[in-house]
Motif scaffolding. Structure first.
Motif, PDB file in Angstrom:
ATOM      1  N   THR A   1      20.286  50.945  52.337  1.00 54.32           N
ATOM      2  CA  THR A   1      18.950  50.779  51.763  1.00 54.32           C
ATOM      3  C   THR A   1      18.413  52.146  51.362  1.00 54.32           C
ATOM      4  OG1 THR A   1      17.907  50.952  53.929  1.00 54.32           O
ATOM      5  CG2 THR A   1      18.450  48.753  53.154  1.00 54.32           C
TER       6      THR A   1
ATOM      7  N   HIS B   1      15.734  54.767  50.767  1.00 54.27           N
ATOM      8  CA  HIS B   1      14.378  54.986  51.267  1.00 54.27           C
ATOM      9  C   HIS B   1      13.536  55.803  50.306  1.00 54.27           C
ATOM     10  CE1 HIS B   1      14.637  53.793  55.677  1.00 54.27           C
ATOM     11  NE2 HIS B   1      15.768  53.393  55.111  1.00 54.27           N
TER      12      HIS B   1
ATOM     13  N   GLU C   1      17.491  44.790  44.239  1.00 53.67           N
ATOM     14  CA  GLU C   1      17.245  44.728  45.673  1.00 53.67           C
ATOM     15  C   GLU C   1      15.771  44.399  45.890  1.00 53.67           C
ATOM     16  OE1 GLU C   1      18.663  48.323  47.417  1.00 53.67           O
ATOM     17  OE2 GLU C   1      20.606  48.127  46.463  1.00 53.67           O
TER      18      GLU C   1
ATOM     19  N   ALA D   1      21.186  55.611  49.483  1.00 52.28           N
ATOM     20  CA  ALA D   1      21.563  54.327  50.077  1.00 52.28           C
ATOM     21  C   ALA D   1      22.647  54.508  51.133  1.00 52.28           C
ATOM     22  CB  ALA D   1      22.038  53.370  48.985  1.00 52.28           C
TER      23      ALA D   1
ATOM     24  N   GLU E   1      13.947  45.067  49.321  1.00 51.83           N
ATOM     25  CA  GLU E   1      13.585  46.462  49.560  1.00 51.83           C
ATOM     26  C   GLU E   1      12.272  46.808  48.894  1.00 51.83           C
ATOM     27  OE1 GLU E   1      14.892  48.939  51.481  1.00 51.83           O
ATOM     28  OE2 GLU E   1      15.949  47.217  52.284  1.00 51.83           O
TER      29      GLU E   1
END
Length: 124
Positions: free
Chosen positions: A101, A103, A115, A95, A118
């Motif tokens: 964020t 991935h 989240e 993150a 996401e």
């Protein structure tokens, strides 16, 4: 932005550690009590009540098995706790590298941390 990520990571790690410590303690307690119960049931059989192998009180052997079971459970769950911490730190590093964020995290882990946007972005 960077301080928000740091605070967010601290809250994530703290939340997982508090919940994990409670669950791991309950696991240790269950394993140690199960070993003590097994020792008591084993000592309560006819074999240990006969005159040759007679045990007057099963208290000491049961307490010894409880203590040994707790030690073994503590060692085992220490490995589990370390693996949980490693996964959480990897998630936080991911993150941090991608501006908040993650991935490369699995969707279930992202969903666990709340989240939701996401999860939808990765699914598309």
């Amino acid at each position: 932005m960077a301080t928000d990520l740091i605070i967010s990571n601290i809250l994530r790690i703290g939340r997982v550690n508090v919940i994990g410590d409670v669950i791991l303690f309950l696991g240790k307690l269950c394993v140690s009590l199960a070993s003590a119960l097994f020792a008591f049931l084993m000592l309560d059989t006819h074999k240990y009540k006969s005159s040759h192998n007679k045990i007057t009180s099963p208290l000491f052997p049961v307490l010894a098995c409880w203590g040994l079971g707790y030690v073994v459970a503590t060692l085992f769950f220490a490995v589990v706790e370390m693996s949980i911490d490693t996964i959480i730190l990897s998630y936080c590093q991911d993150a941090d590298e991608h501006q908040g964020t993650a991935h490369y995290a699995p969707p279930l882990l992202i969903e666990t941390f709340g989240e939701q946007n996401e999860v939808q972005r990765i699914a598309q």
